[in-house]
Enzyme design. Sequence first.
Site, short mmCIF file in Angstrom:
data_model
loop_
_atom_site.label_atom_id
_atom_site.label_comp_id
_atom_site.label_asym_id
_atom_site.label_seq_id
_atom_site.Cartn_x
_atom_site.Cartn_y
_atom_site.Cartn_z
N GLU A 158 0.85 -1.19 0.00
CA GLU A 158 0.00 0.00 0.00
C GLU A 158 0.89 1.23 0.00
O GLU A 158 1.85 1.31 0.77
CB GLU A 158 -0.90 -0.01 1.23
CG GLU A 158 -1.77 1.24 1.39
CD GLU A 158 -2.66 1.18 2.63
OE1 GLU A 158 -3.05 0.06 3.02
OE2 GLU A 158 -2.95 2.24 3.22
N GLU A 170 -2.70 11.35 3.14
CA GLU A 170 -3.77 11.16 4.11
C GLU A 170 -3.75 12.36 5.05
O GLU A 170 -2.70 12.93 5.36
CB GLU A 170 -3.57 9.90 4.93
CG GLU A 170 -3.73 8.61 4.17
CD GLU A 170 -3.65 7.41 5.09
OE1 GLU A 170 -4.70 6.84 5.41
OE2 GLU A 170 -2.52 7.06 5.50
#
Length: 285
Positions: free
Chosen positions: A165, A170
């Site tokens: 990932e 974020e």
Amino acid sequence: MRSSLRPLSRRLPLGAAALLCVAAAFVPSANAAGTDDAHTTAVTFSDDFNGPAGSAVDGSKWVTETGDNVNNHERQWYTAGNNNAALDGQGNLVITARKENPSNYQCWYGTCQYTSARLNTSGKFETTHGHVEARMKIPRGQGMWPAFWMLGSDIGSAGWPNCGEIDVMENVGKEPSTVHGTIHGPGYSGAGGIGAGHSLPDGQAFADAFHTFAVDWTPNKITWSVDGTVYQTRTPADVGGNQWVFEKPFFLILNLAVGGDWPGDPDAGTQFPQQLVVDYVRVST
């Protein structure tokens, strides 16, 4: 549809599929590492989100996921169509999180309290290496969790975190001035993900303006930048002897979560609706 149970992580998939590549076009581009050197790049994926206001995203490029996400203990239900993800008619995609439950959605914790949207390119587009970039204006408020990220396309067979990932960007609403870039893999996943934060100066909030979030991904190296300023580079030397799982195809994901283990739940000061506004997403090699 409830997401299947998997080991806890910041960002777990609701589903995955085999991926296809799109045709490339050639355009001149500035060097993404913050220099002014011009070079020719091949644009392998691009969406400028042009279209009439209220339109759903281009189904030839994006899959709209539905359901909740027990893995991260998020509070929203991801809806289909253009209910929570629509073009604004001004060249933007708007992902809207609302405090509502118009269809009696049932989440892992009971009756859902919020709706939002999550999009991916699984089955539409994948890339191995390249410059991956999105220009976005993020939401604000406790419990907001916008993200632009990637998962290994072999997730169906390898599982998470072995698939890998890459979190391009974020943000958790309790940190309005900071965004995070992270990698997750076997032995360095969830809270043990390897990454860094980047903060704006003088207490500026990312929700106040558009910013460009990118990674430059080459063999054995991933570099993160915000508005062309590099703030982090990771290589196999950073994963503590664990497997570096980033030399294979990945697909893209855009979503706006509400609540969860990392950001915490919304509180009395969180205003709704909140929006993640995306000007464009581009990938070039």
